[in-house]
Write a protein that holds these residues in place. Sequence first.
Motif, PDB file in Angstrom:
ATOM      1  N   ARG A 221       0.826  -1.204   0.000  1.00 56.59           N
ATOM      2  CA  ARG A 221       0.000   0.000   0.000  1.00 56.59           C
ATOM      3  C   ARG A 221       0.864   1.258   0.000  1.00 56.59           C
ATOM      4  O   ARG A 221       0.601   2.219  -0.724  1.00 56.59           O
ATOM      5  N   SER A 222       1.924   1.238   0.782  1.00 58.67           N
ATOM      6  CA  SER A 222       2.810   2.400   0.858  1.00 58.67           C
ATOM      7  C   SER A 222       3.573   2.600  -0.444  1.00 58.67           C
ATOM      8  O   SER A 222       3.749   3.732  -0.913  1.00 58.67           O
ATOM      9  N   LEU A 223       4.019   1.515  -1.042  1.00 61.22           N
ATOM     10  CA  LEU A 223       4.753   1.616  -2.304  1.00 61.22           C
ATOM     11  C   LEU A 223       3.866   2.153  -3.429  1.00 61.22           C
ATOM     12  O   LEU A 223       4.301   2.953  -4.260  1.00 61.22           O
ATOM     13  N   VAL A 224       2.614   1.715  -3.461  1.00 61.50           N
ATOM     14  CA  VAL A 224       1.682   2.233  -4.466  1.00 61.50           C
ATOM     15  C   VAL A 224       1.449   3.729  -4.248  1.00 61.50           C
ATOM     16  O   VAL A 224       1.410   4.512  -5.204  1.00 61.50           O
ATOM     17  N   GLY A 225       1.307   4.134  -2.994  1.00 60.38           N
ATOM     18  CA  GLY A 225       1.128   5.555  -2.703  1.00 60.38           C
ATOM     19  C   GLY A 225       2.301   6.392  -3.181  1.00 60.38           C
ATOM     20  O   GLY A 225       2.125   7.470  -3.755  1.00 60.38           O
ATOM     21  N   LEU A 226       3.510   5.897  -2.977  1.00 59.60           N
ATOM     22  CA  LEU A 226       4.701   6.609  -3.449  1.00 59.60           C
ATOM     23  C   LEU A 226       4.730   6.675  -4.971  1.00 59.60           C
ATOM     24  O   LEU A 226       5.106   7.696  -5.555  1.00 59.60           O
ATOM     25  N   ALA A 227       4.332   5.590  -5.625  1.00 53.45           N
ATOM     26  CA  ALA A 227       4.361   5.564  -7.088  1.00 53.45           C
ATOM     27  C   ALA A 227       3.345   6.524  -7.688  1.00 53.45           C
ATOM     28  O   ALA A 227       3.623   7.222  -8.674  1.00 53.45           O
ATOM     29  N   TRP A 228       2.157   6.592  -7.098  1.00 56.55           N
ATOM     30  CA  TRP A 228       1.094   7.420  -7.672  1.00 56.55           C
ATOM     31  C   TRP A 228       1.338   8.917  -7.512  1.00 56.55           C
ATOM     32  O   TRP A 228       0.597   9.731  -8.084  1.00 56.55           O
ATOM     33  N   LEU A 229       2.364   9.292  -6.782  1.00 61.00           N
ATOM     34  CA  LEU A 229       2.745  10.711  -6.710  1.00 61.00           C
ATOM     35  C   LEU A 229       3.160  11.253  -8.072  1.00 61.00           C
ATOM     36  O   LEU A 229       3.239  12.464  -8.266  1.00 61.00           O
ATOM     37  N   ALA A 230       3.387  10.348  -9.032  1.00 58.99           N
ATOM     38  CA  ALA A 230       3.705  10.786 -10.392  1.00 58.99           C
ATOM     39  C   ALA A 230       2.587  11.640 -10.979  1.00 58.99           C
ATOM     40  O   ALA A 230       2.811  12.398 -11.927  1.00 58.99           O
ATOM     41  N   VAL A 385       4.695  14.053   1.730  1.00 63.99           N
ATOM     42  CA  VAL A 385       5.074  13.961   3.148  1.00 63.99           C
ATOM     43  C   VAL A 385       4.287  12.850   3.831  1.00 63.99           C
ATOM     44  O   VAL A 385       4.838  12.062   4.627  1.00 63.99           O
ATOM     45  N   ASN A 386       2.991  12.763   3.531  1.00 65.92           N
ATOM     46  CA  ASN A 386       2.169  11.700   4.120  1.00 65.92           C
ATOM     47  C   ASN A 386       2.601  10.324   3.631  1.00 65.92           C
ATOM     48  O   ASN A 386       2.658   9.363   4.412  1.00 65.92           O
ATOM     49  N   ALA A 387       2.917  10.210   2.326  1.00 65.34           N
ATOM     50  CA  ALA A 387       3.369   8.930   1.791  1.00 65.34           C
ATOM     51  C   ALA A 387       4.709   8.531   2.393  1.00 65.34           C
ATOM     52  O   ALA A 387       4.963   7.345   2.670  1.00 65.34           O
ATOM     53  N   THR A 388       5.566   9.524   2.618  1.00 69.65           N
ATOM     54  CA  THR A 388       6.868   9.267   3.231  1.00 69.65           C
ATOM     55  C   THR A 388       6.707   8.779   4.670  1.00 69.65           C
ATOM     56  O   THR A 388       7.395   7.848   5.118  1.00 69.65           O
ATOM     57  N   ALA A 389       5.783   9.393   5.396  1.00 66.78           N
ATOM     58  CA  ALA A 389       5.537   8.967   6.778  1.00 66.78           C
ATOM     59  C   ALA A 389       5.007   7.536   6.817  1.00 66.78           C
ATOM     60  O   ALA A 389       5.399   6.738   7.677  1.00 66.78           O
TER      61      ALA A 389
END
Length: 407
Positions: A221-230, A385-389
């Motif tokens: 879930r966290s990895l998908v959140g980081l990816a979708w920041l694109a 920032v939220n995805a990083t946390a």
Amino acid sequence: MSEGGRPPGVFSVGEFRVLWAAAAQSIIGDQLARVALSILVYQRTGSAGWTAAMYALTQLPALLSGVLLSGLADRLPRRAVMVGCDLARAGLVGVMALPGAPLPLLAVLLVLVQLADAPFAAAQGATLPHVLPGERFERGQRALLITHQAGLLAGFAVGGLLVAWVGTHAALAIDAGTFLLSAALIRAGVQARPVSGAAPGKVALQVRGGARLIWADRRLRSLVGLAWLAGFAVVPEGLAAPFAAEVGVGVAAVGWLLAADPAGMVVGAWLLGKLSTERRLQLLGPLAIGTVVPLGCYLLAPSLGFALALLAISGACSAYQVTAGATFVQLVPDHQRGQALGLARSGLVAAQGIGVAAGGLLAELLDGPSTAIAAAGLVGLVFAVNATAAWARVGARRVAAALTADN
């Protein structure tokens, strides 16, 4: 063996060389086809709107096929899926290359071509961990990404000239030929492997299973959140032409603005490749933030040179996507990799599409592309920032240990 121990390079593996060669020459053909279609549609209609709509058809079908068709890579032999998709695309693009094909037919054929992209990508992505197990998997992903970005750069630089030289129909025929060559390479050089073990069933059940897997695993879930920041980082791409007009430079600068981000990403991917797996995982969050912060600097009304530097920095930081994507694939069970990859990539396409559309709307409302890009950067910063946390709570060290144990 760790990267510091200098394990054999990914190109020492014959199957990877085949997959890389198939992808490299297909990228060149696809770039030619995109340029050729844009020119062909504009020549026939004289309409920028129709030209943009045809270009959009190269992206939008991935939303549907990524969800519904990627599961084929789990239910069927993956080599067969790749070869079948290539042959289907070769035939469809071959018909598109015929002189006199009406525009409605071209649009339908283009949608069908793009529908075949998602199952091919899912099968390729799910096969790669078997071809390059362990730490070499991410290095292979990085090599493919650098090749893809280099292909984009070459397309921006010389695609129009090549199409002007060979003609639009010949360019489409070349693209059809690249799909045939890719099918032949994969059929001859990639090992036939049995079906991954996914239980047969309805597509809806398989889609729900993939979504449930991603949502239930905090790491995925966290990895998908980081990816979708694109979806935030893509906004300058959609506003490249308006920004060039805003700063008073010629249309030639649009190509530079579009090329700056992929150029930075190539450099960033190369630099990240020199770090350990654990260190790359630790940097996912900071680099995600670094991807959107330069966009916020558009509040300073940058000149062309300053904007190119900002885009290059953003692109270099966005190379974290390679590590995020590779880690996602390795953490997903093999029998669900195709479907999970399809869902993640569909979300990514949707995020980018929404980002481009929202950026255009903001440029109208805020009276300027610079302000719109800056707004995307500032809002993106909140999400980053939220995805990083969320990723920090997962723990990069624990994920690195899990990857090592699995390999």
